[in-house]
Design an enzyme around this catalytic site. Structure first.
Site, PDB file in Angstrom:
ATOM      1  N   ASN A 174      10.689  68.967  22.996  1.00 51.29           N
ATOM      2  CA  ASN A 174      11.634  68.433  21.842  1.00 51.29           C
ATOM      3  C   ASN A 174      11.220  68.656  20.412  1.00 51.29           C
ATOM      4  O   ASN A 174      11.485  67.985  19.564  1.00 51.29           O
ATOM      5  CB  ASN A 174      11.918  66.584  22.295  1.00 51.29           C
ATOM      6  N   GLU A 197      -4.375  59.816  14.099  1.00 49.04           N
ATOM      7  CA  GLU A 197      -4.120  61.203  14.693  1.00 49.04           C
ATOM      8  C   GLU A 197      -4.160  62.081  13.433  1.00 49.04           C
ATOM      9  O   GLU A 197      -4.643  63.429  13.845  1.00 49.04           O
ATOM     10  CB  GLU A 197      -2.258  61.274  14.974  1.00 49.04           C
ATOM     11  N   LYS A 227       6.087  71.688  18.032  1.00 49.89           N
ATOM     12  CA  LYS A 227       5.542  71.815  19.335  1.00 49.89           C
ATOM     13  C   LYS A 227       5.910  73.296  19.917  1.00 49.89           C
ATOM     14  O   LYS A 227       6.777  74.114  19.219  1.00 49.89           O
ATOM     15  CB  LYS A 227       6.486  70.971  20.359  1.00 49.89           C
ATOM     16  N   ARG A 271      15.514  66.802  16.379  1.00 52.71           N
ATOM     17  CA  ARG A 271      15.803  67.083  17.688  1.00 52.71           C
ATOM     18  C   ARG A 271      17.272  67.333  18.216  1.00 52.71           C
ATOM     19  O   ARG A 271      17.448  67.889  18.975  1.00 52.71           O
ATOM     20  CB  ARG A 271      15.206  65.855  18.317  1.00 52.71           C
ATOM     21  N   TYR A 311      -2.845  62.822  23.830  1.00 55.81           N
ATOM     22  CA  TYR A 311      -1.483  62.290  24.403  1.00 55.81           C
ATOM     23  C   TYR A 311      -2.467  61.204  25.349  1.00 55.81           C
ATOM     24  O   TYR A 311      -1.585  60.675  26.154  1.00 55.81           O
ATOM     25  CB  TYR A 311      -0.766  62.926  25.024  1.00 55.81           C
ATOM     26  N   ARG A 331       9.936  59.925  11.390  1.00 52.22           N
ATOM     27  CA  ARG A 331      10.637  59.567  12.464  1.00 52.22           C
ATOM     28  C   ARG A 331      12.152  59.668  12.715  1.00 52.22           C
ATOM     29  O   ARG A 331      12.749  60.036  13.422  1.00 52.22           O
ATOM     30  CB  ARG A 331      10.284  58.055  12.838  1.00 52.22           C
ATOM     31  N   PHE A 351       4.924  61.681  33.386  1.00 55.82           N
ATOM     32  CA  PHE A 351       5.407  62.855  32.602  1.00 55.82           C
ATOM     33  C   PHE A 351       4.060  63.390  31.983  1.00 55.82           C
ATOM     34  O   PHE A 351       4.244  64.695  31.364  1.00 55.82           O
ATOM     35  CB  PHE A 351       6.704  62.930  31.725  1.00 55.82           C
ATOM     36  N   HIS A 354       6.543  66.184  16.916  1.00 53.06           N
ATOM     37  CA  HIS A 354       5.760  65.000  17.250  1.00 53.06           C
ATOM     38  C   HIS A 354       5.524  64.314  16.226  1.00 53.06           C
ATOM     39  O   HIS A 354       5.301  65.105  14.994  1.00 53.06           O
ATOM     40  CB  HIS A 354       4.524  65.173  17.790  1.00 53.06           C
ATOM     41  N   THR A 367      13.710  60.598  20.783  1.00 52.92           N
ATOM     42  CA  THR A 367      12.952  61.261  22.016  1.00 52.92           C
ATOM     43  C   THR A 367      13.981  62.355  22.799  1.00 52.92           C
ATOM     44  O   THR A 367      13.535  63.375  22.961  1.00 52.92           O
ATOM     45  CB  THR A 367      12.181  60.474  22.866  1.00 52.92           C
TER      46      THR A 367
HETATM   47  P1  IDP Z   1       8.247  60.223  20.896  1.00 54.30           P
HETATM   48  O1  IDP Z   1       7.514  61.887  20.766  1.00 54.30           O
HETATM   49  O2  IDP Z   1       9.663  60.264  20.509  1.00 54.30           O
HETATM   50  O3  IDP Z   1       7.375  59.128  19.861  1.00 54.30           O
HETATM   51  P2  IDP Z   1       6.823  59.322  23.387  1.00 54.30           P
HETATM   52  O4  IDP Z   1       7.769  58.196  24.175  1.00 54.30           O
HETATM   53  O5  IDP Z   1       5.674  58.886  22.513  1.00 54.30           O
HETATM   54  O6  IDP Z   1       8.225  59.740  22.478  1.00 54.30           O
HETATM   55  O7  IDP Z   1       6.648  60.308  24.251  1.00 54.30           O
HETATM   56  C1  IDP Z   1       5.754  61.567  23.730  1.00 54.30           C
HETATM   57  C2  IDP Z   1       6.455  62.753  24.226  1.00 54.30           C
HETATM   58  O8  IDP Z   1       6.351  62.756  25.690  1.00 54.30           O
HETATM   59  C3  IDP Z   1       7.732  63.219  23.975  1.00 54.30           C
HETATM   60  O9  IDP Z   1       7.791  63.451  22.456  1.00 54.30           O
HETATM   61  C4  IDP Z   1       8.136  64.039  24.984  1.00 54.30           C
HETATM   62  O10 IDP Z   1       7.796  65.434  24.852  1.00 54.30           O
HETATM   63  C5  IDP Z   1       7.524  63.658  26.206  1.00 54.30           C
HETATM   64  N1  IDP Z   1       8.595  62.829  26.861  1.00 54.30           N
HETATM   65  C6  IDP Z   1       8.513  61.230  26.500  1.00 54.30           C
HETATM   66  N2  IDP Z   1       9.411  60.795  27.648  1.00 54.30           N
HETATM   67  C7  IDP Z   1       9.543  61.820  28.683  1.00 54.30           C
HETATM   68  C8  IDP Z   1      10.299  61.908  29.959  1.00 54.30           C
HETATM   69  O11 IDP Z   1      10.866  61.046  30.320  1.00 54.30           O
HETATM   70  N3  IDP Z   1      10.168  63.044  30.535  1.00 54.30           N
HETATM   71  C9  IDP Z   1       9.295  64.054  29.962  1.00 54.30           C
HETATM   72  N4  IDP Z   1       8.766  63.997  29.046  1.00 54.30           N
HETATM   73  C10 IDP Z   1       8.630  63.089  28.124  1.00 54.30           C
END
Ligand code: IDP
Length: 140
Positions: free
Chosen positions: A114, A128, A11, A104, A51, A87, A59, A117, A93
């Site tokens: 973070n 994807e 990212k 992370r 997304y 993963r 968010f 992805h 996350t």
């Molecule tokens: P993942 O990337 O660990 O699979 P997801 O829940 O699919 O997590 O969320 C996608 C992306 O959205 C996360 O990697 C992060 O960049 C962002 N994200 C997820 N939860 C939050 C939040 O509570 N606040 C802000 N950004 C978030």
């Protein structure tokens, strides 16, 4: 165990801090092979479509803005059990909850910025990968 492919994105927070090589080393050390990779500037339309599953989450708008704030590196990783393995090495996350040694935990700035992805299922991985790559760009 089956050989799988998964979609990975380094990212903008990580490309900005010149961490592509360090993150790739974590993946390669875990037994994942980078079989396709390109550095791209996402547009709002492309990041929004990628997304779309999160479009009703609070968010979503900030996430799309973050993902277009600089270049990303999109990649296809291949290996045994690649989806779960990737993963695992990405970590949770929220970097505060990520296990030590994960990407992370080591590199992420926040729950949003973070660093990486990764597809969360084989079905999503296939979709994807097709979103970003033609079959001819994937070279095992
Ligand atoms: P993942 O990337 O660990 O699979 P997801 O829940 O699919 O997590 O969320 C996608 C992306 O959205 C996360 O990697 C992060 O960049 C962002 N994200 C997820 N939860 C939050 C939040 O509570 N606040 C802000 N950004 C978030």
């Amino acid at each position: 165990m089956a050989t799988e492919r998964t979609l990975s994105i380094i990212k903008p927070d990580a490309t900005r801090r010149n961490l592509t090589g360090k993150i790739n080393a974590v993946f390669e050390d875990a037994g994942l092979r980078i079989v396709a990779q390109k550095r791209v500037q996402l547009t709002e339309a492309v990041a929004g479509a990628f997304y779309a599953v999160h479009k009703d989450r609070p968010f979503y708008g900030d996430l799309v803005s973050f993902m277009i704030s600089g270049p990303v590196v999109v990649q296809v990783l291949e290996g045994e059990n690649a989806v779960l393995k990737h993963r695992d090495v990405m970590g949770a996350t929220d970097p505060k909850k990520a296990a030590p040694g994960t990407v992370r935990a080591e590199f992420a700035e926040s729950i949003e910025a973070n660093s990486v992805h990764g597809s969360d299922s084989l079905e999503n991985a296939n979709n994807e990968i097709a979103f970003f790559f033609a079959q001819t760009e994937i070279l095992p």
